[in-house]
Write a protein that holds these residues in place. Sequence first.
Motif, PDB file in Angstrom:
ATOM      1  N   TYR A   1       3.329 -35.861  29.526  1.00 35.61           N
ATOM      2  CA  TYR A   1       2.605 -37.010  28.978  1.00 35.61           C
ATOM      3  C   TYR A   1       3.630 -37.918  28.293  1.00 35.61           C
ATOM      4  CZ  TYR A   1       2.901 -34.089  24.743  1.00 35.61           C
ATOM      5  OH  TYR A   1       3.352 -33.299  23.708  1.00 35.61           O
ATOM      6  N   THR A   2       3.206 -39.136  27.996  1.00 35.15           N
ATOM      7  CA  THR A   2       4.106 -40.071  27.326  1.00 35.15           C
ATOM      8  C   THR A   2       4.132 -39.762  25.839  1.00 35.15           C
ATOM      9  OG1 THR A   2       3.567 -41.777  28.936  1.00 35.15           O
ATOM     10  CG2 THR A   2       4.578 -42.499  26.887  1.00 35.15           C
ATOM     11  N   PRO A   3       5.284 -39.389  25.317  1.00 40.40           N
ATOM     12  CA  PRO A   3       5.318 -38.965  23.920  1.00 40.40           C
ATOM     13  C   PRO A   3       5.573 -40.115  22.955  1.00 40.40           C
ATOM     14  CG  PRO A   3       7.437 -38.584  24.930  1.00 40.40           C
ATOM     15  CD  PRO A   3       6.564 -39.193  26.003  1.00 40.40           C
ATOM     16  N   VAL A   4       5.171 -39.915  21.714  1.00 41.90           N
ATOM     17  CA  VAL A   4       5.656 -40.774  20.632  1.00 41.90           C
ATOM     18  C   VAL A   4       7.159 -40.555  20.520  1.00 41.90           C
ATOM     19  CG1 VAL A   4       5.641 -41.106  18.128  1.00 41.90           C
ATOM     20  CG2 VAL A   4       3.497 -40.729  19.345  1.00 41.90           C
ATOM     21  N   ALA A   5       7.886 -41.616  20.403  1.00 45.02           N
ATOM     22  CA  ALA A   5       9.340 -41.494  20.290  1.00 45.02           C
ATOM     23  C   ALA A   5       9.847 -42.583  19.366  1.00 45.02           C
ATOM     24  CB  ALA A   5      10.003 -41.599  21.652  1.00 45.02           C
TER      25      ALA A   5
ATOM     26  N   PHE B   1       8.841 -36.916  20.104  1.00 39.23           N
ATOM     27  CA  PHE B   1       7.895 -36.144  19.298  1.00 39.23           C
ATOM     28  C   PHE B   1       6.835 -35.457  20.149  1.00 39.23           C
ATOM     29  CE2 PHE B   1       9.374 -39.324  16.143  1.00 39.23           C
ATOM     30  CZ  PHE B   1       9.856 -38.441  15.189  1.00 39.23           C
ATOM     31  N   SER B   2       6.141 -34.536  19.486  1.00 39.66           N
ATOM     32  CA  SER B   2       5.156 -33.712  20.190  1.00 39.66           C
ATOM     33  C   SER B   2       3.887 -34.473  20.537  1.00 39.66           C
ATOM     34  CB  SER B   2       4.784 -32.524  19.299  1.00 39.66           C
ATOM     35  OG  SER B   2       4.354 -33.007  18.020  1.00 39.66           O
ATOM     36  N   ARG B   3       3.558 -35.497  19.777  1.00 39.65           N
ATOM     37  CA  ARG B   3       2.267 -36.155  19.972  1.00 39.65           C
ATOM     38  C   ARG B   3       2.350 -37.200  21.076  1.00 39.65           C
ATOM     39  NH1 ARG B   3      -1.613 -33.266  18.737  1.00 39.65           N
ATOM     40  NH2 ARG B   3      -2.897 -35.126  18.905  1.00 39.65           N
ATOM     41  N   PRO B   4       1.272 -37.348  21.838  1.00 40.37           N
ATOM     42  CA  PRO B   4       1.259 -38.350  22.907  1.00 40.37           C
ATOM     43  C   PRO B   4       1.117 -39.771  22.353  1.00 40.37           C
ATOM     44  CG  PRO B   4      -0.835 -37.186  22.835  1.00 40.37           C
ATOM     45  CD  PRO B   4       0.052 -36.518  21.833  1.00 40.37           C
ATOM     46  N   ALA B   5       1.828 -40.692  22.972  1.00 36.67           N
ATOM     47  CA  ALA B   5       1.694 -42.109  22.612  1.00 36.67           C
ATOM     48  C   ALA B   5       0.525 -42.740  23.355  1.00 36.67           C
ATOM     49  CB  ALA B   5       2.980 -42.860  22.917  1.00 36.67           C
TER      50      ALA B   5
ATOM     51  N   GLU C   1      -5.570 -40.888  15.471  1.00 34.83           N
ATOM     52  CA  GLU C   1      -4.940 -41.390  16.699  1.00 34.83           C
ATOM     53  C   GLU C   1      -6.051 -41.991  17.544  1.00 34.83           C
ATOM     54  OE1 GLU C   1      -1.656 -38.153  17.878  1.00 34.83           O
ATOM     55  OE2 GLU C   1      -3.517 -37.307  17.121  1.00 34.83           O
TER      56      GLU C   1
ATOM     57  N   PHE D   1       1.731 -48.294  19.843  1.00 35.57           N
ATOM     58  CA  PHE D   1       2.478 -48.128  21.091  1.00 35.57           C
ATOM     59  C   PHE D   1       1.755 -48.882  22.200  1.00 35.57           C
ATOM     60  CE2 PHE D   1       3.382 -44.518  18.421  1.00 35.57           C
ATOM     61  CZ  PHE D   1       4.764 -44.470  18.466  1.00 35.57           C
TER      62      PHE D   1
ATOM     63  N   ARG E   1      -1.909 -47.178  21.906  1.00 32.93           N
ATOM     64  CA  ARG E   1      -2.379 -46.143  20.983  1.00 32.93           C
ATOM     65  C   ARG E   1      -1.933 -46.486  19.575  1.00 32.93           C
ATOM     66  NH1 ARG E   1      -2.832 -39.669  21.356  1.00 32.93           N
ATOM     67  NH2 ARG E   1      -4.559 -40.393  22.605  1.00 32.93           N
TER      68      ARG E   1
ATOM     69  N   TYR F   1       3.899 -28.184  21.867  1.00 34.29           N
ATOM     70  CA  TYR F   1       4.020 -28.350  20.420  1.00 34.29           C
ATOM     71  C   TYR F   1       3.018 -29.350  19.866  1.00 34.29           C
ATOM     72  CZ  TYR F   1       8.196 -25.593  20.936  1.00 34.29           C
ATOM     73  OH  TYR F   1       9.050 -24.561  21.209  1.00 34.29           O
ATOM     74  N   ARG F   2       2.393 -30.139  20.719  1.00 29.87           N
ATOM     75  CA  ARG F   2       1.387 -31.082  20.237  1.00 29.87           C
ATOM     76  C   ARG F   2       0.191 -30.357  19.635  1.00 29.87           C
ATOM     77  NH1 ARG F   2      -1.070 -33.833  25.673  1.00 29.87           N
ATOM     78  NH2 ARG F   2      -2.650 -34.612  24.262  1.00 29.87           N
TER      79      ARG F   2
ATOM     80  N   TYR G   1       7.617 -49.672  21.631  1.00 30.00           N
ATOM     81  CA  TYR G   1       7.689 -49.516  23.082  1.00 30.00           C
ATOM     82  C   TYR G   1       7.516 -50.876  23.741  1.00 30.00           C
ATOM     83  CZ  TYR G   1       7.294 -44.457  23.203  1.00 30.00           C
ATOM     84  OH  TYR G   1       7.526 -43.123  23.076  1.00 30.00           O
TER      85      TYR G   1
END
Lengths: 157, 269
Positions: A65-69, A147-151, B37, B70, B109, B154-155, B223
């Motif tokens: 998935y697209t992560p927060v970065a 990061f682990s969370r999806p963007a 989120e 984002f 998001r 890890y999410r 982004y």
Amino acid sequence: MTVGLVIRDDSGKEQFNSSRNHLLVDLNADPKHFDTVRILGSNQSVGAGATAKEKLLTIPHKLGYTPVATAYFYQLSDVAGGGISQFGTYYRNFYSYLPLGSGGGDDVVNITADDTNLYVVHTTVSYGPPFSSTAASTPLAVKYYIFSRPAYNNPTL
Amino acid sequence: MTRTGIVIAQQGADVSRAPDYQKVLDSKFPLLEISDEVDISVNFNTGTNGYMFKVIHEHNLGFIPAFEWFDKRADAELTPSYEICADTKYVYVRTLEFFTDQAGTAVGRLIIFNHNLQATITPTPSSSESQSQSKSRYGLKNLGDGTNIASKSYRDFSINTEAKAMAIHQAGVVKGISSVEPTIQHNLGYMPTYMVFDLQDKDSITPSTTAKNIAAVPIGFQYGFVTNGSAPPLATYADKNNIRFTGVQSVYIGQLAYIILKDPVVGTV
């Protein structure tokens, strides 16, 4: 029933709650999910009103998935042969080789990501006459975090 | 003096000697926690030529939160030029140019953090060099919104000793006036990572040191190629004790909310 861990400080203010999501970074990912790397762009040229792009860094993250970065760009040395002197400065998520808002064009690096990779992208845009980037004479260090969370939500997950 | 509390070090670090940036939890300091989120679609094509300012989300936290946006249209020059801002109740989108001829839809998001940008978090001491030891077969996991403790993603976790956590070292508000640039003493011993927000009058895009009807705008592109608008570009200088923000085009004048995180950018300087 809620199960988890809550920590309050001495004033009673909650400062950790395990029911909330957190930004975590995988310590064992290969390629690394956080690192500091050196990048050097090219002197890509753009014609009048044109845009040029090049990828300076591609990190496969294997998350699906697209992560927060996020990333921090730090100029490693003073610029030789042109560009602007920003030695000692660092920026979050982008770096501009041109004085910002100087008009005429943009010449920046920033980060982006998709379901497969994290990218550092160098974009040169002319709003007027043609010009060439000074990226080749501007070495940057990039500290990036995946990061682990999806963007974004990926409906297939 | 006896110290009580909880400290959990990340994999490969001795808990008694680990620097703060190698801890996944320490009851001395807060972590950067996510409050909400939400996926949002913003349609700029309203059929009217003008600037747009409208609510896109109601967070109801009662304070101005730190947040990130984002835009899914990554790796593209995004038009119209717009920014996302937040006050104590809502998150807004604000266009910065007439949009009739640049109509489109931004899909992205919004991640809202459980951090009050106007609150002060005093720094906690940070010490020692990073450690690298062999991996342990033991560790600790605590599920966040996941349901499977054996998950490899890890999410799903709020704590995981196999993953790095982002801890807040210091936070607050600092003013920039004509002769004094915003400077914060952090004493971390390294150039820190940070988040910074411009606090400005909600109905104005002009930074002000006396703004009352305040909204926050994150500084730093996200982004894609979002020109996040009225937030003035800032150059950041730091050494092992201080971090200083300065206007790129002119002296920064206004109010900044900052969050200094416990992690080095390029090591000690």
